[in-house]
Design a protein around this motif. Structure first.
Motif, PDB file in Angstrom:
ATOM      1  N   VAL A  42       0.833  -1.205   0.000  1.00  0.00           N
ATOM      2  CA  VAL A  42       0.000   0.000   0.000  1.00  0.00           C
ATOM      3  C   VAL A  42       0.866   1.253   0.000  1.00  0.00           C
ATOM      4  O   VAL A  42       0.609   2.208  -0.750  1.00  0.00           O
ATOM      5  CB  VAL A  42      -0.953  -0.011   1.216  1.00  0.00           C
ATOM      6  N   VAL A  43       1.904   1.260   0.816  1.00  0.00           N
ATOM      7  CA  VAL A  43       2.779   2.435   0.888  1.00  0.00           C
ATOM      8  C   VAL A  43       3.470   2.672  -0.455  1.00  0.00           C
ATOM      9  O   VAL A  43       3.489   3.800  -0.975  1.00  0.00           O
ATOM     10  CB  VAL A  43       3.827   2.267   2.004  1.00  0.00           C
ATOM     11  N   LEU A  44       4.022   1.629  -1.039  1.00  0.00           N
ATOM     12  CA  LEU A  44       4.757   1.787  -2.289  1.00  0.00           C
ATOM     13  C   LEU A  44       3.853   2.233  -3.440  1.00  0.00           C
ATOM     14  O   LEU A  44       4.259   3.043  -4.285  1.00  0.00           O
ATOM     15  CB  LEU A  44       5.461   0.477  -2.650  1.00  0.00           C
ATOM     16  N   LEU A  45       2.631   1.724  -3.458  1.00  0.00           N
ATOM     17  CA  LEU A  45       1.715   2.104  -4.530  1.00  0.00           C
ATOM     18  C   LEU A  45       1.160   3.511  -4.335  1.00  0.00           C
ATOM     19  O   LEU A  45       1.107   4.316  -5.277  1.00  0.00           O
ATOM     20  CB  LEU A  45       0.561   1.096  -4.627  1.00  0.00           C
ATOM     21  N   SER A  46       0.736   3.817  -3.119  1.00  0.00           N
ATOM     22  CA  SER A  46       0.120   5.119  -2.873  1.00  0.00           C
ATOM     23  C   SER A  46       1.136   6.257  -2.900  1.00  0.00           C
ATOM     24  O   SER A  46       0.786   7.406  -3.194  1.00  0.00           O
ATOM     25  CB  SER A  46      -0.618   5.120  -1.530  1.00  0.00           C
ATOM     26  N   ALA A  47       2.411   5.943  -2.630  1.00  0.00           N
ATOM     27  CA  ALA A  47       3.435   6.995  -2.694  1.00  0.00           C
ATOM     28  C   ALA A  47       3.663   7.474  -4.120  1.00  0.00           C
ATOM     29  O   ALA A  47       4.197   8.561  -4.340  1.00  0.00           O
ATOM     30  CB  ALA A  47       4.748   6.487  -2.096  1.00  0.00           C
ATOM     31  N   GLY A  48       3.248   6.684  -5.082  1.00  0.00           N
ATOM     32  CA  GLY A  48       3.389   7.089  -6.470  1.00  0.00           C
ATOM     33  C   GLY A  48       2.199   7.844  -7.019  1.00  0.00           C
ATOM     34  O   GLY A  48       2.208   8.256  -8.199  1.00  0.00           O
ATOM     35  N   GLN A  49       1.196   8.055  -6.194  1.00  0.00           N
ATOM     36  CA  GLN A  49       0.003   8.794  -6.629  1.00  0.00           C
ATOM     37  C   GLN A  49       0.167  10.294  -6.365  1.00  0.00           C
ATOM     38  O   GLN A  49       1.091  10.726  -5.682  1.00  0.00           O
ATOM     39  CB  GLN A  49      -1.229   8.266  -5.883  1.00  0.00           C
ATOM     40  N   ILE A  50      -0.777  11.061  -6.920  1.00  0.00           N
ATOM     41  CA  ILE A  50      -0.750  12.521  -6.735  1.00  0.00           C
ATOM     42  C   ILE A  50      -1.188  12.859  -5.315  1.00  0.00           C
ATOM     43  O   ILE A  50      -2.277  12.499  -4.883  1.00  0.00           O
ATOM     44  CB  ILE A  50      -1.665  13.224  -7.751  1.00  0.00           C
ATOM     45  N   TRP A  51      -0.319  13.574  -4.610  1.00  0.00           N
ATOM     46  CA  TRP A  51      -0.615  13.972  -3.238  1.00  0.00           C
ATOM     47  C   TRP A  51      -1.132  15.406  -3.146  1.00  0.00           C
ATOM     48  O   TRP A  51      -1.945  15.713  -2.267  1.00  0.00           O
ATOM     49  CB  TRP A  51       0.647  13.852  -2.375  1.00  0.00           C
ATOM     50  N   ALA A  52      -0.646  16.278  -4.009  1.00  0.00           N
ATOM     51  CA  ALA A  52      -1.000  17.702  -3.902  1.00  0.00           C
ATOM     52  C   ALA A  52      -1.214  18.286  -5.290  1.00  0.00           C
ATOM     53  O   ALA A  52      -0.568  17.879  -6.263  1.00  0.00           O
ATOM     54  CB  ALA A  52       0.103  18.475  -3.163  1.00  0.00           C
ATOM     55  N   GLY A  60       0.663  35.735 -17.319  1.00  0.00           N
ATOM     56  CA  GLY A  60      -0.659  36.320 -17.173  1.00  0.00           C
ATOM     57  C   GLY A  60      -1.771  35.318 -17.026  1.00  0.00           C
ATOM     58  O   GLY A  60      -2.933  35.693 -16.826  1.00  0.00           O
ATOM     59  N   GLY A  61      -1.478  34.046 -17.106  1.00  0.00           N
ATOM     60  CA  GLY A  61      -2.486  32.994 -16.902  1.00  0.00           C
ATOM     61  C   GLY A  61      -2.041  32.030 -15.833  1.00  0.00           C
ATOM     62  O   GLY A  61      -1.067  32.266 -15.112  1.00  0.00           O
ATOM     63  N   THR A  62      -2.738  30.941 -15.708  1.00  0.00           N
ATOM     64  CA  THR A  62      -2.381  29.916 -14.714  1.00  0.00           C
ATOM     65  C   THR A  62      -2.330  28.550 -15.388  1.00  0.00           C
ATOM     66  O   THR A  62      -3.061  28.283 -16.345  1.00  0.00           O
ATOM     67  CB  THR A  62      -3.411  29.880 -13.563  1.00  0.00           C
ATOM     68  N   VAL A  63      -1.464  27.727 -14.869  1.00  0.00           N
ATOM     69  CA  VAL A  63      -1.378  26.344 -15.335  1.00  0.00           C
ATOM     70  C   VAL A  63      -1.447  25.432 -14.122  1.00  0.00           C
ATOM     71  O   VAL A  63      -0.988  25.794 -13.030  1.00  0.00           O
ATOM     72  CB  VAL A  63      -0.066  26.099 -16.110  1.00  0.00           C
ATOM     73  N   PRO A  64      -2.051  24.258 -14.285  1.00  0.00           N
ATOM     74  CA  PRO A  64      -2.125  23.333 -13.145  1.00  0.00           C
ATOM     75  C   PRO A  64      -0.773  22.714 -12.839  1.00  0.00           C
ATOM     76  O   PRO A  64       0.007  22.406 -13.747  1.00  0.00           O
ATOM     77  CB  PRO A  64      -3.132  22.281 -13.611  1.00  0.00           C
ATOM     78  N   VAL A  65      -0.497  22.527 -11.596  1.00  0.00           N
ATOM     79  CA  VAL A  65       0.707  21.821 -11.149  1.00  0.00           C
ATOM     80  C   VAL A  65       0.293  20.761 -10.139  1.00  0.00           C
ATOM     81  O   VAL A  65      -0.729  20.897  -9.451  1.00  0.00           O
ATOM     82  CB  VAL A  65       1.729  22.785 -10.503  1.00  0.00           C
ATOM     83  N   GLU A  66       1.076  19.723 -10.095  1.00  0.00           N
ATOM     84  CA  GLU A  66       0.778  18.634  -9.160  1.00  0.00           C
ATOM     85  C   GLU A  66       2.071  17.963  -8.735  1.00  0.00           C
ATOM     86  O   GLU A  66       3.108  18.072  -9.413  1.00  0.00           O
ATOM     87  CB  GLU A  66      -0.169  17.619  -9.802  1.00  0.00           C
ATOM     88  N   ALA A  67       2.004  17.286  -7.615  1.00  0.00           N
ATOM     89  CA  ALA A  67       3.183  16.589  -7.079  1.00  0.00           C
ATOM     90  C   ALA A  67       2.751  15.241  -6.520  1.00  0.00           C
ATOM     91  O   ALA A  67       1.742  15.147  -5.807  1.00  0.00           O
ATOM     92  CB  ALA A  67       3.858  17.425  -5.992  1.00  0.00           C
ATOM     93  N   ASP A  68       3.515  14.207  -6.861  1.00  0.00           N
ATOM     94  CA  ASP A  68       3.201  12.891  -6.317  1.00  0.00           C
ATOM     95  C   ASP A  68       3.907  12.698  -4.969  1.00  0.00           C
ATOM     96  O   ASP A  68       4.656  13.563  -4.506  1.00  0.00           O
ATOM     97  CB  ASP A  68       3.584  11.784  -7.297  1.00  0.00           C
ATOM     98  N   GLY A  69       3.651  11.557  -4.365  1.00  0.00           N
ATOM     99  CA  GLY A  69       4.222  11.313  -3.041  1.00  0.00           C
ATOM    100  C   GLY A  69       5.732  11.324  -3.028  1.00  0.00           C
ATOM    101  O   GLY A  69       6.346  11.791  -2.065  1.00  0.00           O
TER     102      GLY A  69
END
Length: 218
Positions: A42-52, A60-69
């Motif tokens: 569970v830890v190894l799999l979920s750490a590879g998912q998007i956390w934030a 002048g615009g915005t772009v989405p950003v994300e970070a995994d575990g």
């Protein structure tokens, strides 16, 4: 000519009661293995998912950003691997060594859970991603939000912790690698040479099965 089978000697009451202890040891061993392996997975799999997730201002615009575990913190993944190694090593050692490895297993789970919970509110990884995308080192992510995956990671780490606690509590009753070949820690007595009676056909067949020459004298 028939064989004479040895009659099993009745075991005393103390020996028979050892079966119940062995059964309990097997159950606790199975529980620890299940908890440790499932928790590490569970830890190894979920750490590879998007956390934030969030947004970064660009031109002048915005772009989405994300970070995994892994970008937020690599501690849970590293400790899950340590926990897996400790889960295997707990069967290769005994006595004090087993207690120490079991403690390492429990500490790995506790540390991974703590790191995951702390990472659930961390924004440093998203800020770094926003700075990279915008080219502005002072950029700060906006619209910050966190997913459920850090808490799933923490839950898996708690399972590793539970496996370590099982090992600390019941590990002394678990078998060790190669333990079935030993008797009370004493070396096994050397096997007595097998003699072949040439007048017994069954002895001749057994000697042939062992790769011996039954016609050769000692």
């Amino acid at each position: 000519m028939g064989y004479v089978s040895a009659v099993p000697v009745p075991q005393p009451r103390a020996a028979r009661t050892g079966g119940a202890v062995s059964s309990g040891a097997r159950r606790s061993l199975a529980a620890a293995l299940l908890l440790g392996a499932l928790g590490a997975t569970v830890v190894l799999l979920s750490a590879g998912q998007i956390w934030a997730e969030g947004t970064a201002a660009v031109g002048g615009g915005t772009v989405p950003v994300e970070a995994d575990g892994g970008a937020v913190t690599g501690v849970p993944t590293a400790l899950a691997i340590v926990g897996l190694a400790a889960l295997v090593a707990v069967f290769a050692v005994r006595r004090t060594g087993r207690t120490m490895v079991a403690a390492l297993l429990a500490l790995s789970g506790a540390g991974a859970a703590l790191a995951a919970v702390l990472g659930a509110s961390d924004s440093a990884a998203l800020d770094a991603e926003a700075a990279r995308i915008s080219g502005n080192t002072a950029a700060v992510v906006g619209g910050l939000s966190h997913t459920v995956w850090p808490y799933v990671t923490a839950a898996g780490a708690v399972l590793i912790l539970a496996a370590g606690l099982f090992a600390l509590r019941f590990g002394k009753t678990w078998p060790a690698m190669g333990g079935r070949y030993e008797r009370s820690g004493a070396p096994r007595a050397a096997r007595r040479p097998v003699t072949t009676d040439p007048d017994r056909p069954e002895d001749l067949w057994k000697a042939l099965d062992r790769g011996e020459d039954p016609t050769r004298g000692d």
